[in-house]
Design an enzyme around this catalytic site. Structure first.
Site, PDB file in Angstrom:
ATOM      1  N   ALA A 155       0.810  -1.222   0.000  1.00  0.00           N
ATOM      2  CA  ALA A 155       0.000   0.000   0.000  1.00  0.00           C
ATOM      3  C   ALA A 155       0.843   1.271   0.000  1.00  0.00           C
ATOM      4  O   ALA A 155       0.402   2.301  -0.509  1.00  0.00           O
ATOM      5  CB  ALA A 155      -0.946  -0.009   1.193  1.00  0.00           C
TER       6      ALA A 155
ATOM      7  N   ASN B  89      -5.744   3.323  10.670  1.00  0.00           N
ATOM      8  CA  ASN B  89      -4.966   2.192  11.180  1.00  0.00           C
ATOM      9  C   ASN B  89      -4.809   2.210  12.696  1.00  0.00           C
ATOM     10  O   ASN B  89      -4.672   1.174  13.320  1.00  0.00           O
ATOM     11  CB  ASN B  89      -3.583   2.172  10.517  1.00  0.00           C
TER      12      ASN B  89
ATOM     13  N   ALA C 284      -1.745  -6.871   0.836  1.00  0.00           N
ATOM     14  CA  ALA C 284      -2.072  -8.265   1.148  1.00  0.00           C
ATOM     15  C   ALA C 284      -1.827  -8.626   2.602  1.00  0.00           C
ATOM     16  O   ALA C 284      -2.570  -9.413   3.182  1.00  0.00           O
ATOM     17  CB  ALA C 284      -1.227  -9.192   0.253  1.00  0.00           C
ATOM     18  N   HIS C 285      -0.782  -8.012   3.214  1.00  0.00           N
ATOM     19  CA  HIS C 285      -0.412  -8.503   4.551  1.00  0.00           C
ATOM     20  C   HIS C 285      -1.361  -8.053   5.648  1.00  0.00           C
ATOM     21  O   HIS C 285      -1.232  -8.479   6.790  1.00  0.00           O
ATOM     22  CB  HIS C 285       1.045  -8.169   4.885  1.00  0.00           C
TER      23      HIS C 285
ATOM     24  N   CYS D 207       4.139   1.233  12.210  1.00  0.00           N
ATOM     25  CA  CYS D 207       5.321   1.646  11.472  1.00  0.00           C
ATOM     26  C   CYS D 207       6.180   2.561  12.344  1.00  0.00           C
ATOM     27  O   CYS D 207       7.360   2.700  12.111  1.00  0.00           O
ATOM     28  CB  CYS D 207       4.921   2.379  10.189  1.00  0.00           C
TER      29      CYS D 207
HETATM   30  C1  LIG Z   1      -3.809   2.727   6.347  1.00  0.00           C
HETATM   31  C2  LIG Z   1      -2.507   2.173   5.862  1.00  0.00           C
HETATM   32  N1  LIG Z   1      -2.027   2.576   4.678  1.00  0.00           N
HETATM   33  C3  LIG Z   1      -0.881   2.114   4.181  1.00  0.00           C
HETATM   34  C4  LIG Z   1      -0.116   1.223   4.883  1.00  0.00           C
HETATM   35  C5  LIG Z   1       1.175   0.731   4.288  1.00  0.00           C
HETATM   36  O1  LIG Z   1       1.013  -0.575   3.802  1.00  0.00           O
HETATM   37  P1  LIG Z   1       2.261  -1.478   3.319  1.00  0.00           P
HETATM   38  O2  LIG Z   1       2.832  -2.058   4.580  1.00  0.00           O
HETATM   39  O3  LIG Z   1       1.641  -2.510   2.445  1.00  0.00           O
HETATM   40  O4  LIG Z   1       3.202  -0.618   2.593  1.00  0.00           O
HETATM   41  C6  LIG Z   1      -0.558   0.779   6.135  1.00  0.00           C
HETATM   42  C7  LIG Z   1       0.275  -0.159   6.939  1.00  0.00           C
HETATM   43  O5  LIG Z   1       0.397  -0.009   8.149  1.00  0.00           O
HETATM   44  C8  LIG Z   1      -1.799   1.254   6.632  1.00  0.00           C
HETATM   45  O6  LIG Z   1      -2.274   0.862   7.807  1.00  0.00           O
END
Ligand SMILES: Cc1ncc(COP(=O)(O)O)c(C=O)c1O
Length: 380
Positions: free
Chosen positions: A70, A148, A197-198, A322
């Site tokens: 994402a 998130n 996907a994860h 993150c």
């Molecule tokens: C709302 C949201 N967007 C984007 C991401 C980023 O996704 P990815 O880990 O696939 O880069 C996250 C991951 O924590 C998320 O929660």
């Protein structure tokens, strides 16, 4: 046995997904861009996965662009739409994921004007404020489907109705929503949609951007004609196959999964409320993902609490995953009007595959004592 309550950070990969990925790794050695039989077999597996992802989101399979996740999807959507449009104004909110916020900051530094809409105390964007922010120079609106950290779900139908009425493209980061609540582009007219996907029991390192219609996007990754010229680079065949299976499982199981996740989440919250004084739930309790609970434990430092719980075998998150490890107040909580001290006292619990009632009850026996001891230590 550890208790994993951090499914918004990432999810365990389902056995069915692992099996399909192992098969793909063993049996599909070809490059999907190659003209020979090995290439065609890998290409066919990708196209099957594309149909599965499209079916879950209510799109056409040719509208799915596979990415590395994402974060990349958000970059492709935001940079791609901003640069392709010729307009100079962008709209987002103050409570977005960093992978949305940071591309906007880069574009702002380049001279784009960025409006960041406020969220209310529940964490939601007001559709009227969105309508007022859009002008004749607006190139793109980008908003989360579900947050998130708090799990708060935006009034996405109403927000999409606003952008649709004025013909401005809407990008929605649906990374947390997909697989947990219905995410249907046949019901919500978003133009671009990011997913990963994860977050739904698939592998890490693969995701998609759904690009509705024949929208022009400036590619983010160049160097190959893959994904109809929208994303260069050799396909992650096994990852894409795993993503497809994860989407198929999510489509079949969404209702039962959501009910199970919500029942555990609610059991946890009612236990916390009854056993621990001075707690507050962050964000709307009504418009929220079924698996997410963000709680402020007044006067208790969430990073210390997280560490203590980790020692007890319980995995949770303080602020965005993150950002785990770095102690700074969550932007999403600050945007909802929480003070930095309140934000730093907030923990996120997110339930999912593998959790059960006994695990929640174990958390409820450990947590009250941990919070009480921490509050004693932190007393001036
Ligand atoms: C709302 C949201 N967007 C984007 C991401 C980023 O996704 P990815 O880990 O696939 O880069 C996250 C991951 O924590 C998320 O929660």
């Amino acid at each position: 046995m550890r208790i994993y309550l951090d499914h918004n950070a990432t999810t365990p990969v389902r056995d069915e997904v692992v099996a399909a990925m192992v098969r793909a790794l063993r049996e599909l050695p070809g490059n999907p861009s190659s003209a020979h039989a090995e290439g065609a077999a890998a290409r066919a597996a990708i196209e099957r996965a594309r149909e599965r992802v499209a079916s879950l989101v209510g799109a056409r399979s040719q509208e799915i662009v596979f990415t590395s996740g994402a974060t990349e999807s958000n970059h492709l959507a935001i940079h791609g739409a901003a640069r392709a449009s010729g307009r100079r104004h962008l709209v987002t909110s103050a409570a977005e994921h960093p992978s949305v916020e940071e591309p906007f900051a880069v574009l702002e530094a380049e001279g784009f004007r960025v409006t960041r809409l406020d969220v209310d105390a529940d964490g939601r964007v007001d559709p009227e404020a969105l309508a007022a922010a859009i002008g004749s120079d607006t190139a793109l609106v980008s908003l989360l489907w579900a947050n998130n950290e708090t799990g708060v779900i935006q009034p996405i139908e109403a927000l999409a109705a606003v952008t649709r009425a004025v013909g401005i493209p809407l990008h929605v980061d649906a990374t947390q929503a997909l697989g947990k609540i219905p995410v249907r582009l046949d019901a919500v007219p978003a133009d671009l949609l990011s997913a990963s996907a994860h977050k739904l029991n698939g592998p890490k390192g693969v995701g998609c951007l759904v690009v509705r219609g024949e929208r022009t996007l400036t590619p983010w990754l160049r160097g190959g004609a893959q994904e109809r010229g929208r994303r260069g680079g050799t396909h992650n065949v096994a990852g894409i196959v795993g993503f497809g299976v994860a989407c198929e499982l999510a489509e079949h199981e969404r209702i039962s999964r959501a009910a199970a996740a919500a029942s555990l989440r609610d059991r946890l919250w009612s236990g916390i409320e009854s056993k621990i004084p001075r707690v507050r739930r962050n964000g709307s309790a009504l418009h929220v993902l079924p698996n997410t609970l963000s709680v402020e434990f007044e006067g208790a430092a969430a990073d210390v609490l997280l560490e203590a719980l980790d020692g007890d075998g319980i995995a949770v998150s303080a602020g965005a995953a993150c950002a785990s490890g770095a102690v700074h107040a969550s932007r999403s909580l600050l945007a909802m009007g929480r003070s930095p001290a309140q934000a730093r006292a907030s923990l996120r619990f997110s339930t999912g595959h593998g959790n059960d009632e006994a695990q929640i009850d174990r958390v409820l026996t450990v947590l009250p004592d941990r919070v009480a001891r921490l509050r004693e230590l932190e007393q001036p």
